[in-house]
Enzyme design. Structure first.
Site, PDB file in Angstrom:
ATOM      1  N   GLU A  58       0.820  -1.212   0.000  1.00 49.65           N
ATOM      2  CA  GLU A  58       0.000   0.000   0.000  1.00 49.65           C
ATOM      3  C   GLU A  58       0.854   1.263   0.000  1.00 49.65           C
ATOM      4  O   GLU A  58       0.503   2.257  -0.643  1.00 49.65           O
ATOM      5  CB  GLU A  58      -0.967   0.001   1.185  1.00 49.65           C
ATOM      6  CG  GLU A  58      -2.218  -0.859   0.989  1.00 49.65           C
ATOM      7  CD  GLU A  58      -1.980  -2.341   1.190  1.00 49.65           C
ATOM      8  OE1 GLU A  58      -0.859  -2.724   1.581  1.00 49.65           O
ATOM      9  OE2 GLU A  58      -2.920  -3.128   0.968  1.00 49.65           O
ATOM     10  N   HIS A 125     -12.179  -4.625   8.502  1.00 50.55           N
ATOM     11  CA  HIS A 125     -12.780  -4.491   7.169  1.00 50.55           C
ATOM     12  C   HIS A 125     -14.036  -3.618   7.248  1.00 50.55           C
ATOM     13  O   HIS A 125     -14.967  -3.788   6.463  1.00 50.55           O
ATOM     14  CB  HIS A 125     -13.161  -5.863   6.598  1.00 50.55           C
ATOM     15  CG  HIS A 125     -11.997  -6.712   6.207  1.00 50.55           C
ATOM     16  ND1 HIS A 125     -11.187  -7.351   7.118  1.00 50.55           N
ATOM     17  CD2 HIS A 125     -11.487  -7.041   4.986  1.00 50.55           C
ATOM     18  CE1 HIS A 125     -10.241  -8.033   6.478  1.00 50.55           C
ATOM     19  NE2 HIS A 125     -10.400  -7.860   5.189  1.00 50.55           N
TER      20      HIS A 125
END
Ligand SMILES: Cc1ncc(C[n+]2csc(CCOP(=O)(O)OP(=O)(O)O)c2C)c(N)n1
Ligand SMILES: Cc1ncc(C[n+]2csc(CCOP(=O)(O)OP(=O)(O)O)c2C)c(N)n1
Ligand SMILES: [Mg+2]
Ligand SMILES: [Mg+2]
Lengths: 323, 352, 352, 323
Positions: A58, A125
């Protein structure tokens, strides 16, 4: 014929790819696979080479996007879940956000963050990170709550010369539908809030999935004869303070609802602004409703109690209207 | 202000066709860049100790050969050079104006960062010099992205270089950036200056491999090892690495061994640097090593050396005095605009 | 509920002194753990497709040999085992109760995470099983820290293992964690299961080196390569790696080559997995490979195999039905307490 | 004899090392070198092996600390500058902050963040990140403004079973002095704010270096006959809302001053709480004063205009008192 929030996001990316050769997409599993949520389905085939799979890096994903933007490209980065942007945090807040200020060279990247809670997704999440990014100067943070906004605001993001954090709500992806996409020319510009529902007894200021909980709560209160005005922020950085103050001027009461954690965040910023700039407009203490101050629970029983719901919103509103 | 004449790299040095003549010219140019950087940094250091510098001062003493060779191997206006704190000489050799340095150190508003950011962070991204952020390792993926952006735009054959220290190789950003560049097979050159210390921390507390160049194989990247004190070797190895990158062989990792010849910054006396290292071959001053070679090879006389020193001092004097006379940033004329989309800046003053 | 009898590793397998007998016993135990895991996961998958599972389901099909061998090479109550999403069989082999799995999948409040976190995130850190967070790579430094903590407390000779996928090796956390463990020379075993894909992303978009084990040298870490489909080989290599770590040779990187034999999760049909790979040696089912060896070596008969299968099914049936009857988390009895220092939790309800 | 804010931090660490064998220190250049600011000077020699240099791996540094804490240790991590904690962000907010909630196993780490602006330090060595961390459930965030607090609150942090983000202000390191260290037994506990100065015309709520700017502003206003009460938050998560409300009840006016960026942050949270819970106590709109919404400038001329100063605080106060 109808189109979902997710399809709107896909269509916006398709249109951007079609109309601007500087646009490319970068993210994990977004090419042939079409993305974890299928937000880029078929785009790799339609735009060969312009939809690129990224490694699980990322930090580098954002660095790459920033570098490409410096060279005149307009990358759209998909972070698989907003929660993983914690690993791109440095590049976003220190590299992208400061670049134009420091060098006078713009950094037009769009970072798509699939955000917010869904049942069974748990602490990693489900996060809503808009307030984290909004704290940093140099970023624009958008939180579309409707199919039309998902479409037009994503197109706006790509056109803007600044880094945009685009917070999509996963709960809206599949079930939120509209008959057709709007013409971007007729849409509200970035930075403007929308009065989704007008009313006179109280104002709810909210955004993203909480707009829909708020609308249900307003339906509920209508049965008791209360008309609740609802402001959908759309953009949380910048915040359209004028529209908020205008609404509070009409209703005298403010409840700000957000799905993020309770300390700080959008609800604090909105209430603090209204208290500072619209104090005389208020007939009752402005209130906030956020998620609980724990990580987001995995089990649906707990999750449903952790986030604000229409019922909880209605309850707070009733308390405020009694004031 | 006239600068040394050759500012574009001469890749011939690494080729069989290299003549003694071009090699000599290249070396002399390199030496003069090193000398200019050293002269500038000596001046900046003394200004710092006199309290005349805005912000910290971090110097490249001892690393000029390594940095210069990289800067000379790249082409300004074509390639990308992403320097870090020890790359004053590489910046000059690549083509950054001397005034950019003095203006930022001395707080002139005319510097490339306009007082908003400082000294070693200065850059001109539109001219191929990204402006480093402090977070080590973070520029590697940015250069990777710049190269990817160019590839998207159909531009090939341009190289991007990013520098890093031994300490910086421990960052996740270094790993992710190098790996991503390797996957995309981009023409990235990573110049890792192993100066034996990260601030006060020696190599032994930074990594456990025998040689940082051993990292390359695990990324599918080509490794190069060089004596970072020897300008000749540095020119040879960097021109080779740049050429490999330019010709499509993907990322190159060049590891130079050398020693930082000052403290981490001018606030630090570097007293922790081991005497053994100082006395070792790593501890040689690359400027003296280069002078020695020029004398030995009869490329220059003592008179030449003196003249070049005087020339460097003069340039530095000029650049410092120019910057000193310029206006400082003014908070009232500063626009405080942090977005290119200026109309999205919140106008309300009550919350600001 | 009785589990297969041998739960502690038998390191002899890697030694010259290993007897056919112990080797056979070890292998059979390993097979039974693999079988139990596979049986459990098949059941969980069918419950998932019937809408009975809370949250997502990610299975270890095809990776049981690799994971089991690691779990068996470690000692429960002594060593540390940090599993990821494909390590159901390693968890069982290490000593995690079967009920921990069914309770979390089925949403019982009696599971180790009490409904607060789910399925594959479950752990018992106080018993040597850290509870993974989703962010890949993040557990490597945590296990490193656990080992460092033990060293501080004077405890030596205990090993910590962390698993990772091919995709996870691209994270900065992997790099920083492995490097830090190497600097401290800690007894860390990193088990990298290269199952050729990270979700849908093939190795070619994940790294550019020939073999992930090539990374080891760049960290001063010892590399091991193994056919991840072959339980026998996995037992041999992991027991060796664990022993090297235990004996003070620092971190070990074990790379297993294998193939994920299902989708990334049960929501994914994995249709992107290349047919060539499926048909290759990597595509063999490690359970069948193990059965074949037992039959060939005459370690087990077809009757034994049937009996073990029935035994596994019975255990799974029991654990599922137990968990199914247990209460679900209740938001009203949930204490919503996120601090050990409970008195510091803000009591005010108006802002919550 | 006098002791500085920085020495107090050093002494707290020395005392903790001396009295608790579970304590160790981990950070870049903190061993023989004694740290970039000398906060660990001589400690490596006094406590051999217990003050460890870390590689430049902020993510792993935090992971290591968390792992050691799980095993019963009490690590203190020094991040060289708060700004670099952006690279440890994931481990802090997702691993440390959630660990006790998820597993019931506590994670007692202390993360020391040398924070805040100093002249010439620029955008990456000046940040105040307290609001970022306070947003996440499971963290305690402390912001000492005095020598005594730096000492006692650091000792408290190490004793707490939860992860503490300890925001030290670099501007206070060397020049802030007190005659002696307090006895920790006589200090305010974590979570309690302090009324540093009492007054009756307005309340300033502030923390860290801004306490001192606020005190100067109060001195200034005293010349005009206004007595300003000043609340030093000390702890920004949890926030001591009761003490704030008590003060506002006395003065009827609130100004909240912070050095961080203006969107969100401590000032928003405090004003929103007071507006919601103490609306009836307010005689005038509550106000905020933060830094400007740009990266922190490097040049001292710009920096001095970017952060709130005593003069700016006094100006806002005068405006409020005219109301
Ligand atoms: C991610 C990060 N952590 C910490 C720092 C603080 N810091 C600045 S320079 C430095 C040492 C760098 O050492 P090295 O990479 O070897 O480069 P050198 O200074 O030796 O040229 C450190 C720790 C930083 N800039 N970035
Ligand atoms: C840092 C991070 N980014 C993205 C994800 C989303 N994600 C979950 S599993 C996965 C693929 C992992 O691949 P690999 O490491 O090869 O393990 P495998 O699933 O093949 O066992 C991804 C991208 C994540 N968990 N963590
Ligand atoms: Mg170094
Ligand atoms: Mg994989």
């Amino acid at each position: 014929m109808s189109i979902t929030y997710l399809e709107a996001i896909r269509e916006a990316q398709a249109l951007a790819l079609r109309s601007n050769p500087a646009v490319f997409l970068y993210g994990q599993d977004i090419a042939d696979f079409g993305g974890a949520f299928k937000a880029t389905k078929n785009l790799a085939a339609e735009f060969p080479g312009r939809v690129k799979d990224a490694p699980i890096s990322e930090d580098a994903m954002l660095g790459v996007a920033i570098g490409a933007a410096i060279e005149g490209m307009r990358p759209i980065v998909e972070i698989q879940f907003a929660d993983f942007s914690s690993l791109a945090f440095n590049q976003i807040v220190n590299q992208a956000a400061t670049h134009f200020w420091r060098t006078n060279v713009p950094c037009p990247i769009t970072v798509r963050l699939p955000s917010g809670g869904t049942a069974g997704s748990g602490p990693f999440h489900s996060q809503s990170m808009e307030a984290i990014y909004a704290h940093y100067p140099g970023l624009i943070v958008l939180t579309p709550a409707t199919v039309g906004d998902a479409y037009s605001m994503l197109l706006d993001s790509i056109d803007l010369d600044d880094p945009v954090i685009f917070c999509e709500h996963k709960l809206l992806y599949y079930h939120l539908k509209e008959p057709a996409l709007p013409d971007p020319k007729n849409c509200l510009p970035v930075g403007k809030a929308r009065i989704t529902r007008s009313g006179k007894h109280a104002t709810i200021v909210t955004y993203s999935a909480m707009l829909h909980e708020s609308l249900s709560a307003a339906d509920e209160l209508l049965k008791d004869g209360y008309e609740i005005e609802i402001v959908d922020l759309r953009s949380i950085k910048p915040i359209d303070t004028d529209t908020i103050l205008g609404s509070v001027a009409r209703t005298g009461r403010l409840l700000c609802v957000g799905e993020a954690f309770p300390w700080g965040g959008v609800t604090a910023e909105v209430v603090a602004r209204v208290a500072a700039e619209g104090f005389h407009l208020l007939d009752a203490p402005p209130q906030r409703l956020n998620a609980k101050d724990t990580p987001i629970p995995y089990h649906p029983n707990l999750w449903a109690a952790h986030r604000p719901t229409a019922r909880a919103i209605a309850e707070v509103l009733r308390g405020m209207l009694r004031f | 202000m006239s600068e040394p004449t050759i500012t574009t790299p001469q890749l011939e040095i690494a080729r069989a066709t290299a003549t003694e003549q071009s090699l000599k010219d290249l070396f002399i140019d390199g030496y003069r860049w090193m000398l200019l950087a050293r002269t500038l940094e000596d001046k900046i250091a003394s200004l710092y100790h006199a309290g005349k510098i805005v912000g910290g001062v971090y110097l490249g003493r001892g690393q000029e050969a390594f940095s210069t060779a990289l800067g000379m191997s790249l082409q300004h206006g074509r390639d990308i050079f992403a320097p870090l704190i020890r790359d004053q000489s590489g910046r000059l050799a690549f083509g950054e104006p001397l005034l950019d340095a003095t203006r930022t150190y001395l707080g002139s508003v005319r510097g490339p960062m306009r007082g908003r950011d400082g000294n070693i962070h200065r850059g001109r991204p539109a001219e191929g010099i990204p402006a480093m952020i402090s977070h080590l390792g973070a520029m590697i993926s940015v250069v990777t992205g710049m190269l990817l952006g160019r590839r998207f735009r159909g531009i090939e054959g341009q190289v991007g270089a990013a520098t890093i220290g031994d300490g910086g190789t421990s960052t996740g950003a270094f790993h992710e950036g190098m790996n991503t560049a390797a996957i995309e097979k981009l023409p990235l050159v990573i110049a890792a200056a192993n100066n034996q210390y990260a601030y006060s921390t020696p190599n032994t507390s930074q990594f456990a491999c025998a040689d940082l160049a051993d990292r390359a194989i695990g990324y599918g990247v080509e490794p190069h090892r060089v004596d970072g004190v020897d300008l000749y070797e540095c020119l040879r190895v960097f021109s080779l690495a740049v050429e490999r990158a330019r010709e499509g062989h993907g990322p190159q990792l060049v590891v130079g061994k050398l020693l930082r010849l000052s403290g981490h910054g001018e606030h630090d006396d570097g007293s922790y640097v081991s005497k053994n290292l100082k006395d070792s071959l790593l501890g040689r001053d690359c400027i003296e090593v280069a002078q020695q070679r020029m004398i030995n090879e009869e490329w220059a006389t003592a008179v030449d050396l003196k003249a070049w020193e005087e020339e460097a001092r003069e340039k530095v004097r000029e650049a410092v005095s120019c910057a000193q006379q310029e206006p400082k940033p003014d908070p009232f004329s500063e626009r405080w605009v942090n977005l290119a989309s200026a109309w999205l800046i919140e106008g309300s003053s009550s919350h600001a």
